[in-house]
Design a protein around this motif. Structure first.
Motif, PDB file in Angstrom:
ATOM      1  N   GLU A  63      48.484  31.229  -4.314  1.00  9.16           N
ATOM      2  CA  GLU A  63      49.341  30.369  -3.491  1.00  9.16           C
ATOM      3  C   GLU A  63      48.550  29.103  -3.152  1.00  9.16           C
ATOM      4  OE1 GLU A  63      50.942  32.395  -0.070  1.00  9.16           O
ATOM      5  OE2 GLU A  63      51.398  34.164  -1.278  1.00  9.16           O
ATOM      6  N   GLU A  64      49.115  27.954  -3.458  1.00  6.42           N
ATOM      7  CA  GLU A  64      48.406  26.677  -3.352  1.00  6.42           C
ATOM      8  C   GLU A  64      47.786  26.439  -1.975  1.00  6.42           C
ATOM      9  OE1 GLU A  64      46.610  23.534  -4.926  1.00  6.42           O
ATOM     10  OE2 GLU A  64      47.877  24.887  -6.066  1.00  6.42           O
ATOM     11  N   THR A  65      48.535  26.719  -0.917  1.00  2.00           N
ATOM     12  CA  THR A  65      48.022  26.496   0.439  1.00  2.00           C
ATOM     13  C   THR A  65      46.821  27.392   0.719  1.00  2.00           C
ATOM     14  OG1 THR A  65      50.236  25.923   1.173  1.00  2.00           O
ATOM     15  CG2 THR A  65      48.640  26.450   2.886  1.00  2.00           C
ATOM     16  N   ASN A  66      46.926  28.665   0.357  1.00  2.00           N
ATOM     17  CA  ASN A  66      45.805  29.588   0.558  1.00  2.00           C
ATOM     18  C   ASN A  66      44.593  29.151  -0.251  1.00  2.00           C
ATOM     19  OD1 ASN A  66      47.141  31.285   2.340  1.00  2.00           O
ATOM     20  ND2 ASN A  66      47.893  32.613   0.708  1.00  2.00           N
ATOM     21  N   TYR A  67      44.824  28.747  -1.486  1.00  2.00           N
ATOM     22  CA  TYR A  67      43.715  28.308  -2.335  1.00  2.00           C
ATOM     23  C   TYR A  67      43.005  27.110  -1.714  1.00  2.00           C
ATOM     24  CZ  TYR A  67      41.017  26.417  -6.169  1.00  2.00           C
ATOM     25  OH  TYR A  67      39.991  25.922  -6.928  1.00  2.00           O
ATOM     26  N   GLU A  68      43.764  26.112  -1.297  1.00  2.00           N
ATOM     27  CA  GLU A  68      43.166  24.915  -0.695  1.00  2.00           C
ATOM     28  C   GLU A  68      42.381  25.263   0.569  1.00  2.00           C
ATOM     29  OE1 GLU A  68      46.143  21.895  -0.112  1.00  2.00           O
ATOM     30  OE2 GLU A  68      46.648  21.863  -2.235  1.00  2.00           O
ATOM     31  N   ASN A  69      42.974  26.084   1.445  1.00  2.00           N
ATOM     32  CA  ASN A  69      42.293  26.469   2.685  1.00  2.00           C
ATOM     33  C   ASN A  69      41.012  27.243   2.401  1.00  2.00           C
ATOM     34  OD1 ASN A  69      44.210  25.222   4.271  1.00  2.00           O
ATOM     35  ND2 ASN A  69      45.360  27.088   4.675  1.00  2.00           N
ATOM     36  N   LEU A  70      41.089  28.191   1.472  1.00  2.00           N
ATOM     37  CA  LEU A  70      39.907  28.986   1.144  1.00  2.00           C
ATOM     38  C   LEU A  70      38.864  28.163   0.391  1.00  2.00           C
ATOM     39  CD1 LEU A  70      41.593  32.384   0.329  1.00  2.00           C
ATOM     40  CD2 LEU A  70      40.010  31.899   2.207  1.00  2.00           C
ATOM     41  N   TYR A  71      39.314  27.260  -0.451  1.00  2.00           N
ATOM     42  CA  TYR A  71      38.386  26.376  -1.148  1.00  2.00           C
ATOM     43  C   TYR A  71      37.556  25.607  -0.121  1.00  2.00           C
ATOM     44  CZ  TYR A  71      36.522  22.668  -4.066  1.00  2.00           C
ATOM     45  OH  TYR A  71      35.670  21.801  -4.705  1.00  2.00           O
ATOM     46  N   ASN A  72      38.223  25.009   0.857  1.00  2.00           N
ATOM     47  CA  ASN A  72      37.530  24.240   1.896  1.00  2.00           C
ATOM     48  C   ASN A  72      36.659  25.133   2.777  1.00  2.00           C
ATOM     49  OD1 ASN A  72      38.632  21.765   1.068  1.00  2.00           O
ATOM     50  ND2 ASN A  72      40.486  22.134   2.249  1.00  2.00           N
ATOM     51  N   TYR A  73      37.154  26.318   3.093  1.00  2.00           N
ATOM     52  CA  TYR A  73      36.408  27.258   3.934  1.00  2.00           C
ATOM     53  C   TYR A  73      35.100  27.686   3.255  1.00  2.00           C
ATOM     54  CZ  TYR A  73      35.394  31.513   6.582  1.00  2.00           C
ATOM     55  OH  TYR A  73      34.784  32.486   7.335  1.00  2.00           O
ATOM     56  N   PHE A  74      35.197  28.108   2.000  1.00  2.00           N
ATOM     57  CA  PHE A  74      34.009  28.565   1.277  1.00  2.00           C
ATOM     58  C   PHE A  74      33.066  27.403   0.961  1.00  2.00           C
ATOM     59  CE2 PHE A  74      36.860  32.195  -0.114  1.00  2.00           C
ATOM     60  CZ  PHE A  74      36.283  33.104   0.755  1.00  2.00           C
ATOM     61  N   ARG A  75      33.609  26.217   0.800  1.00  2.00           N
ATOM     62  CA  ARG A  75      32.788  25.043   0.520  1.00  2.00           C
ATOM     63  C   ARG A  75      31.811  24.783   1.672  1.00  2.00           C
ATOM     64  NH1 ARG A  75      30.834  23.248  -3.614  1.00  2.00           N
ATOM     65  NH2 ARG A  75      30.497  21.046  -3.698  1.00  2.00           N
ATOM     66  N   GLU A  76      32.258  25.111   2.892  1.00  2.00           N
ATOM     67  CA  GLU A  76      31.414  24.926   4.074  1.00  2.00           C
ATOM     68  C   GLU A  76      30.173  25.815   4.043  1.00  2.00           C
ATOM     69  OE1 GLU A  76      31.740  22.733   6.680  1.00  2.00           O
ATOM     70  OE2 GLU A  76      33.341  21.827   5.473  1.00  2.00           O
ATOM     71  N   ILE A  77      30.235  26.906   3.306  1.00  2.00           N
ATOM     72  CA  ILE A  77      29.076  27.812   3.209  1.00  2.00           C
ATOM     73  C   ILE A  77      28.461  27.769   1.799  1.00  2.00           C
ATOM     74  CG2 ILE A  77      29.727  29.320   5.127  1.00  2.00           C
ATOM     75  CD1 ILE A  77      30.897  31.278   3.067  1.00  2.00           C
ATOM     76  N   ASN A  78      28.656  26.641   1.113  1.00  2.00           N
ATOM     77  CA  ASN A  78      28.047  26.356  -0.197  1.00  2.00           C
ATOM     78  C   ASN A  78      28.530  27.236  -1.346  1.00  2.00           C
ATOM     79  OD1 ASN A  78      26.530  24.186   0.748  1.00  2.00           O
ATOM     80  ND2 ASN A  78      24.922  25.571   1.469  1.00  2.00           N
ATOM     81  N   PHE A  79      29.755  27.714  -1.264  1.00  2.00           N
ATOM     82  CA  PHE A  79      30.386  28.411  -2.379  1.00  2.00           C
ATOM     83  C   PHE A  79      31.581  27.584  -2.824  1.00  2.00           C
ATOM     84  CE2 PHE A  79      28.157  31.977  -0.513  1.00  2.00           C
ATOM     85  CZ  PHE A  79      27.783  32.731  -1.607  1.00  2.00           C
ATOM     86  N   THR A  80      31.807  27.505  -4.128  1.00  2.00           N
ATOM     87  CA  THR A  80      32.968  26.798  -4.641  1.00  2.00           C
ATOM     88  C   THR A  80      33.918  27.823  -5.246  1.00  2.00           C
ATOM     89  OG1 THR A  80      31.599  24.882  -5.145  1.00  2.00           O
ATOM     90  CG2 THR A  80      33.763  24.983  -6.198  1.00  2.00           C
ATOM     91  N   LEU A  81      35.117  27.891  -4.692  1.00  2.00           N
ATOM     92  CA  LEU A  81      36.143  28.787  -5.219  1.00  2.00           C
ATOM     93  C   LEU A  81      36.740  28.126  -6.455  1.00  2.00           C
ATOM     94  CD1 LEU A  81      37.881  31.340  -4.900  1.00  2.00           C
ATOM     95  CD2 LEU A  81      39.399  30.015  -3.410  1.00  2.00           C
ATOM     96  N   GLU A  82      36.539  28.766  -7.600  1.00  2.00           N
ATOM     97  CA  GLU A  82      37.004  28.217  -8.873  1.00  2.00           C
ATOM     98  C   GLU A  82      38.220  29.009  -9.357  1.00  2.00           C
ATOM     99  OE1 GLU A  82      35.653  25.590 -10.281  1.00  2.00           O
ATOM    100  OE2 GLU A  82      33.615  25.486  -9.479  1.00  2.00           O
ATOM    101  N   LYS A  83      39.134  28.301  -9.997  1.00  2.00           N
ATOM    102  CA  LYS A  83      40.340  28.925 -10.538  1.00  2.00           C
ATOM    103  C   LYS A  83      40.336  28.781 -12.048  1.00  2.00           C
ATOM    104  CE  LYS A  83      45.342  28.906 -10.136  1.00  2.00           C
ATOM    105  NZ  LYS A  83      46.500  28.383  -9.416  1.00  2.00           N
ATOM    106  N   GLY A  84      40.425  29.930 -12.741  1.00  2.00           N
ATOM    107  CA  GLY A  84      40.539  29.920 -14.193  1.00  2.00           C
ATOM    108  C   GLY A  84      41.959  30.284 -14.588  1.00  2.00           C
ATOM    109  N   ASP A  85      42.156  30.564 -15.841  1.00  2.00           N
ATOM    110  CA  ASP A  85      43.474  30.937 -16.350  1.00  2.00           C
ATOM    111  C   ASP A  85      43.695  32.431 -16.096  1.00  2.00           C
ATOM    112  OD1 ASP A  85      45.893  31.085 -17.654  1.00  2.00           O
ATOM    113  OD2 ASP A  85      45.050  30.896 -19.662  1.00  2.00           O
ATOM    114  N   GLY A  86      44.209  32.768 -14.916  1.00  2.00           N
ATOM    115  CA  GLY A  86      44.470  34.159 -14.564  1.00  2.00           C
ATOM    116  C   GLY A  86      43.332  34.826 -13.815  1.00  2.00           C
TER     117      GLY A  86
END
Length: 191
Positions: A38-61
């Motif tokens: 879900e786009e909103t969850n992905y964006e929120n979690l991407y920003n959240y994890f970015r704060e602790i030096n992790f990048t949430l990456e999305k692949g094909d599936g």
């Protein structure tokens, strides 16, 4: 920032270097994938994890973590990448169409070893990752268990020992496809 209540569970899985795949048999993993998709969850979690030096990456599936690494970790990751490339090469030699969604049983691979010298050579090369193993069945078992723990495959049927390749396997394929060798480098590689 509004993050889902499953954030800790997502972090626990991804921080171990594992994947959350769309075609997993594990109902909880599928649910986490749908939540992340879900786009909103992905964006929120991407920003959240970015704060602790992790990048949430999305692949094909699939989803995974990446992060900026120091030199020692980078060298370890390069060695792991070589191993993944060797594993991909082995499984593609067994079946050129081997990929996400493929189902296989180890006994079929062991039978192929008797008629496919190239496959046998590639399995022998994989001994370097399983130094304590010498029998082909032991080496294959160790490799399959590692692929399973990295969440590239799942055991689909315990009785028939049938495995299913998960969508995270595309990560390995994309890794190989992303390797660029220039014309100058080709001439520098000893034959």
């Amino acid at each position: 920032m509004n993050v889902p209540r499953q954030t800790a569970q997502i972090f626990e899985i991804l921080s171990r270097g594992q994947f959350i795949c769309s075609n997993s048999f594990d109902v909880e993993i599928k649910r986490l994938y749908e939540l992340l998709d879900e786009e909103t969850n992905y964006e929120n979690l991407y920003n959240y994890f970015r704060e602790i030096n992790f990048t949430l990456e999305k692949g094909d599936g699939f989803f995974y973590f990446s992060r900026v690494e120091n030199r020692a970790d980078l060298e370890r990751k390069i060695k792991q990448s070589f191993k993944w490339i060797d594993l991909l090469d082995f499984f593609k030699t067994f079946d050129p169409s081997f990929g996400a969604g493929t189902r296989f049983v180890p006994s079929d691979i062991l039978v192929q070893l008797n008629v496919n010298a190239d496959l046998k050579t590639k399995l022998n090369a994989l001994k370097q990752y399983t130094p304590e193993r010498s029998k082909y069945s032991d080496i294959l078992s160790k490799i399959i268990n590692e692929m399973r723990s990295d969440r590239f495959i799942e055991l689909e049927n315990e009785i028939s020992e049938q495995y299913k390749v998960l969508s995270s396997f595309k990560y390995l394929e994309e890794l190989v496809l992303s390797i660029q060798i220039t014309d100058e480098a080709i001439h520098e590689i000893p034959e």
